[in-house]
Motif scaffolding. Structure first.
Motif, PDB file in Angstrom:
ATOM      1  N   PRO A  94       0.804  -1.227   0.000  1.00  0.00           N
ATOM      2  CA  PRO A  94       0.000   0.000   0.000  1.00  0.00           C
ATOM      3  C   PRO A  94       0.834   1.272   0.000  1.00  0.00           C
ATOM      4  O   PRO A  94       0.360   2.331  -0.429  1.00  0.00           O
ATOM      5  N   TRP A  95       2.072   1.194   0.494  1.00  0.00           N
ATOM      6  CA  TRP A  95       2.893   2.395   0.603  1.00  0.00           C
ATOM      7  C   TRP A  95       3.715   2.661  -0.662  1.00  0.00           C
ATOM      8  O   TRP A  95       4.465   3.622  -0.729  1.00  0.00           O
ATOM      9  N   LEU A  96       3.574   1.818  -1.670  1.00  0.00           N
ATOM     10  CA  LEU A  96       4.315   2.014  -2.921  1.00  0.00           C
ATOM     11  C   LEU A  96       3.376   2.413  -4.053  1.00  0.00           C
ATOM     12  O   LEU A  96       2.206   2.007  -4.062  1.00  0.00           O
ATOM     13  N   THR A  97       3.884   3.194  -4.994  1.00  0.00           N
ATOM     14  CA  THR A  97       3.079   3.596  -6.158  1.00  0.00           C
ATOM     15  C   THR A  97       2.943   2.413  -7.121  1.00  0.00           C
ATOM     16  O   THR A  97       3.596   1.380  -6.943  1.00  0.00           O
ATOM     17  N   VAL A  98       2.138   2.618  -8.154  1.00  0.00           N
ATOM     18  CA  VAL A  98       1.931   1.576  -9.168  1.00  0.00           C
ATOM     19  C   VAL A  98       3.273   1.128  -9.754  1.00  0.00           C
ATOM     20  O   VAL A  98       3.593  -0.062  -9.790  1.00  0.00           O
ATOM     21  N   GLU A  99       4.090   2.105 -10.190  1.00  0.00           N
ATOM     22  CA  GLU A  99       5.353   1.694 -10.827  1.00  0.00           C
ATOM     23  C   GLU A  99       6.307   1.043  -9.820  1.00  0.00           C
ATOM     24  O   GLU A  99       7.014   0.097 -10.154  1.00  0.00           O
ATOM     25  N   PHE A 129      -1.337   6.291 -14.494  1.00  0.00           N
ATOM     26  CA  PHE A 129      -1.495   5.892 -13.088  1.00  0.00           C
ATOM     27  C   PHE A 129      -0.172   5.453 -12.451  1.00  0.00           C
ATOM     28  O   PHE A 129      -0.160   4.846 -11.390  1.00  0.00           O
ATOM     29  N   GLU A 130       0.945   5.770 -13.129  1.00  0.00           N
ATOM     30  CA  GLU A 130       2.261   5.333 -12.659  1.00  0.00           C
ATOM     31  C   GLU A 130       2.507   5.710 -11.200  1.00  0.00           C
ATOM     32  O   GLU A 130       3.100   4.956 -10.437  1.00  0.00           O
ATOM     33  N   LYS A 131       2.074   6.926 -10.827  1.00  0.00           N
ATOM     34  CA  LYS A 131       2.386   7.443  -9.480  1.00  0.00           C
ATOM     35  C   LYS A 131       1.226   7.254  -8.498  1.00  0.00           C
ATOM     36  O   LYS A 131       1.265   7.778  -7.393  1.00  0.00           O
ATOM     37  N   ALA A 132       0.191   6.558  -8.932  1.00  0.00           N
ATOM     38  CA  ALA A 132      -0.966   6.357  -8.037  1.00  0.00           C
ATOM     39  C   ALA A 132      -0.640   5.297  -6.995  1.00  0.00           C
ATOM     40  O   ALA A 132       0.213   4.431  -7.215  1.00  0.00           O
ATOM     41  N   TYR A 133      -1.338   5.385  -5.850  1.00  0.00           N
ATOM     42  CA  TYR A 133      -1.170   4.388  -4.791  1.00  0.00           C
ATOM     43  C   TYR A 133      -2.322   3.375  -4.861  1.00  0.00           C
ATOM     44  O   TYR A 133      -3.400   3.699  -5.353  1.00  0.00           O
ATOM     45  N   PRO A 134      -2.113   2.161  -4.352  1.00  0.00           N
ATOM     46  CA  PRO A 134      -3.159   1.135  -4.420  1.00  0.00           C
ATOM     47  C   PRO A 134      -4.536   1.605  -3.951  1.00  0.00           C
ATOM     48  O   PRO A 134      -5.547   1.238  -4.542  1.00  0.00           O
ATOM     49  N   ARG A 135      -4.599   2.439  -2.899  1.00  0.00           N
ATOM     50  CA  ARG A 135      -5.918   2.869  -2.405  1.00  0.00           C
ATOM     51  C   ARG A 135      -6.662   3.725  -3.435  1.00  0.00           C
ATOM     52  O   ARG A 135      -7.878   3.914  -3.329  1.00  0.00           O
ATOM     53  N   GLN A 136      -5.946   4.238  -4.434  1.00  0.00           N
ATOM     54  CA  GLN A 136      -6.591   5.059  -5.461  1.00  0.00           C
ATOM     55  C   GLN A 136      -7.049   4.224  -6.665  1.00  0.00           C
ATOM     56  O   GLN A 136      -7.528   4.764  -7.650  1.00  0.00           O
ATOM     57  N   LEU A 137      -6.835   2.908  -6.590  1.00  0.00           N
ATOM     58  CA  LEU A 137      -7.144   2.042  -7.739  1.00  0.00           C
ATOM     59  C   LEU A 137      -8.384   1.201  -7.486  1.00  0.00           C
ATOM     60  O   LEU A 137      -8.692   0.863  -6.347  1.00  0.00           O
ATOM     61  N   SER A 138      -9.050   0.824  -8.579  1.00  0.00           N
ATOM     62  CA  SER A 138     -10.168  -0.125  -8.463  1.00  0.00           C
ATOM     63  C   SER A 138      -9.594  -1.534  -8.348  1.00  0.00           C
ATOM     64  O   SER A 138      -8.393  -1.741  -8.554  1.00  0.00           O
TER      65      SER A 138
END
Ligand SMILES: Nc1ncnc2c1ncn2[C@@H]1O[C@H](COP(=O)(O)OP(=O)(O)OP(=O)(O)O)[C@@H](O)[C@H]1O
Ligand SMILES: [Mg+2]
Length: 258
Positions: A94-99, A129-138
Motif C-alpha cells: 500500500p505504501w508504494l506507487t503503481v510503478e 497511473f504510474e504514481k498512483a497508490y493502491p488505495r486510489q485504484l479499483s
C-alpha cells in the motif's frame, strides 16, 4: 501425455496429503498435467478438490508432495521468477506507487527495469497511473498491477488462482480481454483456476476438469475455437454445456456460474 520435450511444465503423478492432529487429508491423487508453450490451461473443479493446493505446489510455494514437477526439464524446488503467481486478491504494497509495486525489489533507476515497467504499464493499460497508490485504484486496476509485476520477471508460466473472483461482471469481462491480450502478446503459458465455466471457455485452449476426494484430473476438454471468441456462438454454448456435464454432481453444477 504430450511430448515431454515440448512441455514447459510437466506435472507427473503429483499426490498430496495434509497431515495434522485431526488425521490425514488426501487432497491430490496422481495428477498428471503437461503444459506446452503458448497453452492457456484452465482448471475447474468443485470447491475443496485441491486446485489452489496444486497451483501452490507448481509455484514451489509448497514442497511437501509426492511425484515430480519439471519446469523446462528442471525440478521445481523453490519459488522462482520463472513462475509468476497471481492470487485472488492483488497483494500490493500500500505504501508504494503503481510503478514501484511493479518494480518491487528491482530498482527503477536501472534503465532496463524502467523500460520494462513502462512497457508493462502500457500493456496492462495503466498509463497515467504510474504514481498512483493502491488505495486510489479499483479492484481490476490493482489486479492488473499484480499481473504486470509478475510479467516483469518474464515468467515461463503465469499461475492465476481465481484472479477475477472478487471483481464485478463488467470489470471481470474487461480483465478477461486484457489477459487474452497479454497472453497473445507475450506468449506466456497460462494456468488459471476459476469457478466460472464461461471464463474457462472464453479464455483457454483447454479446460482441465477435476474431481474431488481425493482431487484427480477427471477429463481434459480441448477448446478448439478461434479467438476472439463469441459467447453467443453455437460452438461456444455447446462447449460450455460439455464442460458443465463433466462436472458430474448436480449440486456442484449449480454452484458454478454459467
Ligand atoms: N494447510 C492445510 N492443512 C490441512 N488441510 C488443508 C490445508 N490447505 C488446504 N487443505 C484442505 O485441502 C483441500 C483442498 O483445498 P484447496 O484450497 O486446494 O481447494 P480448492 O480446490 O482450491 O477449493 P476452492 O475452490 O474453494 O478454492 C480442502 O479439503 C482443504 O480443507
Ligand atoms: Mg482455491
Amino acid at each position: 501425455m504430450s511430448n515431454v520435450l515440448s512441455s514447459i511444465l510437466e506435472v507427473s503423478q503429483v499426490s498430496k496429503t495434509f497431515r495434522n492432529e485431526q488425521g490425514d487429508t488426501h487432497v491430490l491423487d496422481s495428477i498428471d498435467l503437461a503444459v506446452k508453450e503458448g497453452d492457456f490451461t484452465t482448471v475447474i473443479g468443485p470447491s475443496g478438490c485441491g486446485k489452489s493446493t496444486l497451483l501452490k505446489i507448481i509455484a514451489g510455494l509448497d514442497l511437501d508432495y509426492d511425484g515430480e514437477i519439471l519446469l523446462k526439464g528442471k525440478r521445481v524446488e523453490r519459488p522462482s521468477q520463472e513462475k509468476g503467481f497471481i492470487f485472488q486478491e492483488p497483494r500490493l504494497f500500500p505504501w508504494l506507487t503503481v510503478e514501484q509495486n511493479i518494480a518491487a525489489d528491482l530498482s527503477l533507476k536501472n534503465q532496463e527495469t524502467r523500460d520494462g515497467v513502462n512497457r508493462l504499464i502500457e500493456l496492462v493499460k495503466l498509463s497515467g497511473f504510474e504514481k498512483a497508490y493502491p488505495r486510489q485504484l479499483s479492484g481490476g486496476m490493482s489486479q492488473r498491477v499484480a499481473i504486470a509485476r509478475a510479467l516483469l520477471r518474464r515468467p515461463e508460466v503465469l499461475l492465476l488462482d481465481e484472479p477475477f473472483g472478487a471483481l464485478d461482471a463488467f470489470t471481470r469481462s474487461h480483465m478477461q480481454e486484457a489477459l487474452l491480450d497479454i497472453w497473445q502478446t507475450n506468449k506466456t503459458a497460462m494456468v488459471l483456476v476459476t469457478h466460472d465455466i464461461d471464463e474457462a471457455v472464453f479464455l483457454s485452449t483447454r479446460v482441465v476438469v477435476m474431481d474431488r476426494r481425493p482431487g484427480r484430473v477427471k477429463s481434459i476438454v480441448p477448446i478448439d475455437l478461434p479467438y476472439p471468441r463469441k459467447r453467443t456462438s453455437r460452438s461456444f454454448t455447446e462447449l460450455r454445456t460439455h464442460v458443465l456435464d463433466e462436472l458430474d454432481h448436480r449440486e456442484e453444477q449449480e454452484a458454478y456460474s454459467i
